[in-house]
Every structure is written in C-alpha cells, then in structure tokens.
Design a protein around this motif. Structure first.
Motif, PDB file in Angstrom:
ATOM      1  N   TYR A   1       0.847  -1.179   0.000  1.00  6.34           N
ATOM      2  CA  TYR A   1       0.000   0.000   0.000  1.00  6.34           C
ATOM      3  C   TYR A   1       0.883   1.229   0.000  1.00  6.34           C
ATOM      4  O   TYR A   1       1.937   1.247   0.611  1.00  6.34           O
ATOM      5  N   HIS A   2       0.435   2.270  -0.672  1.00 13.06           N
ATOM      6  CA  HIS A   2       1.195   3.510  -0.763  1.00 13.06           C
ATOM      7  C   HIS A   2       0.383   4.607  -0.082  1.00 13.06           C
ATOM      8  O   HIS A   2      -0.781   4.812  -0.408  1.00 13.06           O
ATOM      9  N   TYR A   3       1.016   5.268   0.864  1.00 12.46           N
ATOM     10  CA  TYR A   3       0.354   6.326   1.617  1.00 12.46           C
ATOM     11  C   TYR A   3       1.078   7.645   1.415  1.00 12.46           C
ATOM     12  O   TYR A   3       2.299   7.671   1.281  1.00 12.46           O
ATOM     13  N   VAL A   4       0.311   8.717   1.414  1.00 14.96           N
ATOM     14  CA  VAL A   4       0.873  10.062   1.407  1.00 14.96           C
ATOM     15  C   VAL A   4       0.242  10.826   2.564  1.00 14.96           C
ATOM     16  O   VAL A   4      -0.873  10.534   2.981  1.00 14.96           O
ATOM     17  N   GLU A   5       0.985  11.775   3.084  1.00 14.18           N
ATOM     18  CA  GLU A   5       0.425  12.642   4.114  1.00 14.18           C
ATOM     19  C   GLU A   5      -0.125  13.875   3.414  1.00 14.18           C
ATOM     20  O   GLU A   5       0.598  14.589   2.717  1.00 14.18           O
ATOM     21  N   ILE A   6      -1.418  14.089   3.584  1.00 16.96           N
ATOM     22  CA  ILE A   6      -2.124  15.195   2.929  1.00 16.96           C
ATOM     23  C   ILE A   6      -2.324  16.309   3.943  1.00 16.96           C
ATOM     24  O   ILE A   6      -2.758  16.074   5.063  1.00 16.96           O
ATOM     25  N   ARG A   7      -2.000  17.536   3.556  1.00 19.77           N
ATOM     26  CA  ARG A   7      -2.280  18.700   4.391  1.00 19.77           C
ATOM     27  C   ARG A   7      -3.442  19.447   3.743  1.00 19.77           C
ATOM     28  O   ARG A   7      -3.371  19.864   2.581  1.00 19.77           O
ATOM     29  N   PHE A   8      -4.529  19.581   4.480  1.00 20.92           N
ATOM     30  CA  PHE A   8      -5.744  20.218   3.980  1.00 20.92           C
ATOM     31  C   PHE A   8      -5.647  21.739   4.080  1.00 20.92           C
ATOM     32  O   PHE A   8      -4.790  22.273   4.786  1.00 20.92           O
ATOM     33  N   ALA A   9      -6.541  22.427   3.385  1.00 22.45           N
ATOM     34  CA  ALA A   9      -6.532  23.887   3.348  1.00 22.45           C
ATOM     35  C   ALA A   9      -6.697  24.496   4.742  1.00 22.45           C
ATOM     36  O   ALA A   9      -6.168  25.573   5.006  1.00 22.45           O
TER      37      ALA A   9
ATOM     38  N   ALA B   1       6.755  16.021  -3.407  1.00 19.63           N
ATOM     39  CA  ALA B   1       6.426  16.947  -2.326  1.00 19.63           C
ATOM     40  C   ALA B   1       5.964  18.275  -2.915  1.00 19.63           C
ATOM     41  O   ALA B   1       6.576  18.804  -3.838  1.00 19.63           O
ATOM     42  N   GLY B   2       4.852  18.777  -2.407  1.00 20.16           N
ATOM     43  CA  GLY B   2       4.317  20.053  -2.863  1.00 20.16           C
ATOM     44  C   GLY B   2       3.235  19.938  -3.922  1.00 20.16           C
ATOM     45  O   GLY B   2       2.563  20.917  -4.230  1.00 20.16           O
ATOM     46  N   ASP B   3       3.035  18.731  -4.506  1.00 24.34           N
ATOM     47  CA  ASP B   3       1.978  18.548  -5.509  1.00 24.34           C
ATOM     48  C   ASP B   3       0.613  18.625  -4.850  1.00 24.34           C
ATOM     49  O   ASP B   3       0.451  18.311  -3.674  1.00 24.34           O
TER      50      ASP B   3
END
Length: 50
Positions: A8-16, A35-37
């Motif tokens: 499984y591939h996870y990314v950490e998402i930062r919301f608005a 990073a930054g996308d």
C-alpha cells in the motif's frame, strides 16, 4: 517472498484548513507525485494529481 499484492502507498495530505491525514493512493499516482503537488479527491472518483 511476497507477490506485491499487499503493498500500500500512503501520502500525508495537508488540507486547506491546516489539518493533515495519511491517505492511501494507487501505485500510478504514487509514482507521479512529489512533495508540494496538489492531490484532489472528488466524490465517487479516485484521487488525482492536479
């Protein structure tokens, strides 16, 4: 030896609003993000890079 089906591939998402969460994404998206996308998830659709 594993067959890769449990990878499984996870990314950490930062919301608005400043909150963050770990989200599972598919392999194709994993290989294309950096990073930054920006990633957008619309109801009923898979997440996509914007």
């Amino acid at each position: 030896m594993t067959d890769g089906s449990n990878m499984y591939h996870y990314v950490e998402i930062r919301f608005a609003d400043g909150a963050s969460d770990k989200v599972r994404i598919d392999r194709q998206l994993w290989k294309s993000v950096e990073a930054g996308d920006r990633i957008v998830k619309r109801p009923g659709a898979d997440p996509v890079k914007e």
